[in-house]
Design an enzyme around this catalytic site. Sequence first.
Site, PDB file in Angstrom:
ATOM      1  N   HIS A   1      -0.802   0.325   4.991  1.00  0.00           N
ATOM      2  CA  HIS A   1      -2.171   0.716   4.449  1.00  0.00           C
ATOM      3  C   HIS A   1      -3.456   0.817   5.355  1.00  0.00           C
ATOM      4  CE1 HIS A   1       0.104   0.288   0.989  1.00  0.00           C
ATOM      5  NE2 HIS A   1      -0.284  -0.780   0.359  1.00  0.00           N
TER       6      HIS A   1
ATOM      7  N   LYS B   1      -8.877  -4.548  -9.811  1.00  0.00           N
ATOM      8  CA  LYS B   1      -9.514  -3.668  -9.969  1.00  0.00           C
ATOM      9  C   LYS B   1      -9.316  -3.286 -11.247  1.00  0.00           C
ATOM     10  CE  LYS B   1      -8.339   0.522  -8.509  1.00  0.00           C
ATOM     11  NZ  LYS B   1      -8.229   1.413  -9.559  1.00  0.00           N
TER      12      LYS B   1
END
Length: 890
Positions: free
Chosen positions: A161, A555
């Site tokens: 990532h 999120k």
Amino acid sequence: MREPTPTEAVDLVGRFEAGQEIPENMRGDVRLLGSLLGRVLRESGSPGLYEDVERLRIATIQAYTDETPEAFERATAVADSFSVARADEVARAFTAYFHLVNLAEEHQRVRILRDRDGQPERADATDSVGGAFTSLTAEIGSEKALERLQALRFHPVFTAHPTEARRRAVSTGIRRLSVLLDEQDAATHGGDKRRRQRQMLEEIDTLWRTAPLRPEKPSPTDEVRAVMAVFDDTLFTSVPQVYRRIDDTLQPGLSGHAAPVVRPFVRVGSWVAGDRDGNPFVTASITRKAAGIASEHVLLGLERATSRIGRGLTLDGTSTPPSDELMSLWRQLRASDEEAAADIAKRSPDEPHRRIVLLVARKIAATRTRNADLAYGDPEELLADLRIVQDSLVAAGAARQAYGNLQELIWQVETYGFHLAELEVRQHSAVHKKVLEELEAGGARSEQTEEVLEVFRSIAFIQERFGPRAAGRYIVSFTQSAEDLENVHKLARFAMGADSAVPVLDVVPLFETFADLQAAPGILAEIIDHPTFAARLTATERRLEVMLGYSDSSKDVGPVAATLALYEAQAKIAAWAKDENIELTLFHGRGGALGRGGGPANSAILAQPPHSVDGRFKLTEQGEVIFARYGDATIAKRHIDQVAAAILQASSPSNETRNSSAAETYADIAATMDSASRERFFSLVKAPGFAPWFATVTPMEEVGLLALGSRPARRGLSVESLEDLRAIPWVFAWTQARINLAGWFGLGTALEAVGDEERLKKAYAEWPLFRTMIDNVGMSLAKADDRIARRYLELGDRQDLADLVMDEMTLTQSWVIRIAGGTGLLENKPVLQRAVKLRSPYVDALSLLQLRALRALRDAPADQPTPDPDLQRLLLLSVSGVAAGLQNTG
């Protein structure tokens, strides 16, 4: 406010540094490295650069210590006064300074760990495996404690990532400086010290002259090689040293000449070049190549270690007679490699153990070069040969040679096999569904379908070449039904055809959103009745792995509700697994930043629900976290020891009782916090126009331009919706704006809704999950800055949203300080507080430069076809520098 005189400036800096209570050794390192950087800047060929850097440094320190609007305005004015070209140079200088300060802090930590190494452990020290084992023994007895120790498993999974803002060239240069600092400490006279300082000056000059930004995104293969550097530099030798240290503690006086009680408990996984969810650059051929690169590295490491051990086994056959099994092995190896055996026998007369080990090294080399006549078929064959040597040495009375270096080699083979890292594949459930629909409809196959099918053929190839452990876990992103998991097996059958066996697959559901976490137990209950899954459960003695996503859940509903939802999901899944007699491993998809499940791993482990750990802990290690935790051998060993200790402690009766009791006692608080925090979070992120406002007041769009990793920054093209925005840039952008919203927003409102301060303080003392949450938010807020945050929020035209953010920040900070105690953030964590305060004014300098660039880019005429490249570069340089200063990105 006037600019301080030179004398006043020196006094100001001195008072600021003295206030941080820096250890004297570290203070010396910071001063040395800082002075060498200053010399480099003076010699840079850019007139006045050093003086401009000092102007901004003094101004931001004054603004940080003074806290008056006038001081802050003066610092802003200094940053705005530079030309774009000068601001570029100043940003690079501050970034270089952060790299050096980070190095000094790491070096100090290594000093402390080395001083502590070998000293007797405190009786109450449970943050090491030895101490945790002693504590566990007191609770459940030595026999059961030993069983748990020997069943222990720590499984870090390295991911690609894109959260490492530092170039590899920069990281390598810093590592060379680290070696020089070590040598500087060991130097005994002035000549050596001066020589080291000249070498450091050269390295810092190289660091300054090295472009801080990657010219282009790394390929997946580049990412594989970056992770391999960590294996080569630290992990290959550090992991067996961890085992040895634990064995030293548990068998004082016997370790090294008695059979070890420690079994290898580390397994390394990798998503690098295997994670294709949203990354079109990870193809089946790349996955096969990654497996080959990893195997090359581990086999070369094993070959060298075996050769070194073999050369040292100069034990003659009279003092150390070989066993019958060893002589039988010699005849077998000699028959398959006659010429080499004759040469080795000539060089090793009457040294039977040496002969064998040197021939084993040749077989490992043949395995690496794919010489089928001589190669080992699998790691078990190699282990069988090494154990014959070990048993023969023990029988001959050479126990120290049997359980010394040879034992560490055996541990390396058991840990890494011939594959090094267990390569895991990840793909989105929607991709599987789309491909299956196409296959079942018949007709021509699309390029995407052919690629998905080729992945399964690649897994089969890797398993055949490197063994089943090398690949086989298949993670399904956004698992929302049992069908999503069964689809993987259907695709594997399509890929291999009727005449070929499908690869061994452990299909791992990944539950990411709030709704998916709630649905997880029901989906698991359904899937284990599917024939393919049931058969695999039987084959693995009912072992099952389930992955939980921290990033998207945070999120989705905000950090507070996500934390509580993850705890509840773990508790329910663990209870279900216990009822079904399933050996569960929960795989934690944690990021480096606090908004993505980051923070100290050991405290997080100790806050898990009962039976959710049970001696096994698996998590993702991402971006800058990989190098922070595993880049230095001493720190890597300490980290592994701490995490393993926490895994042992987590399943102790006392810890499980504490967690379950606290969860029950404070269930009403959790419910209130969940509801209030979600409502507050939604009032922000679901407000009309929030997504474009977010993209305006943070460098979210610009973060996507940084060449951090091969993976795209978002799933779609639009910022009109947050659903398509990946969690990493969501966190990264808020971090760059010095708001860190993803790590804390909603907590203040949640605590205000509870209202009972005394009960919340009691919860902080008694409830590990709550304490971890409060401490992590304290860290997140300490790295934020309300004055700079306001300047970012002013870039948008939504005062209502800006006020909402700042009101929540103030409220959250007030509650965290009251609950944790003291008058400021992190007062109960002085070392961390010192690190944050030491950096803050310098991060402020880069933030002001970033704001200046971002403001100019946002104010550019609407008809300007492309952004100003110089301003864009300045912005990206400042992003890299702020990431270095805060020591985290996403």
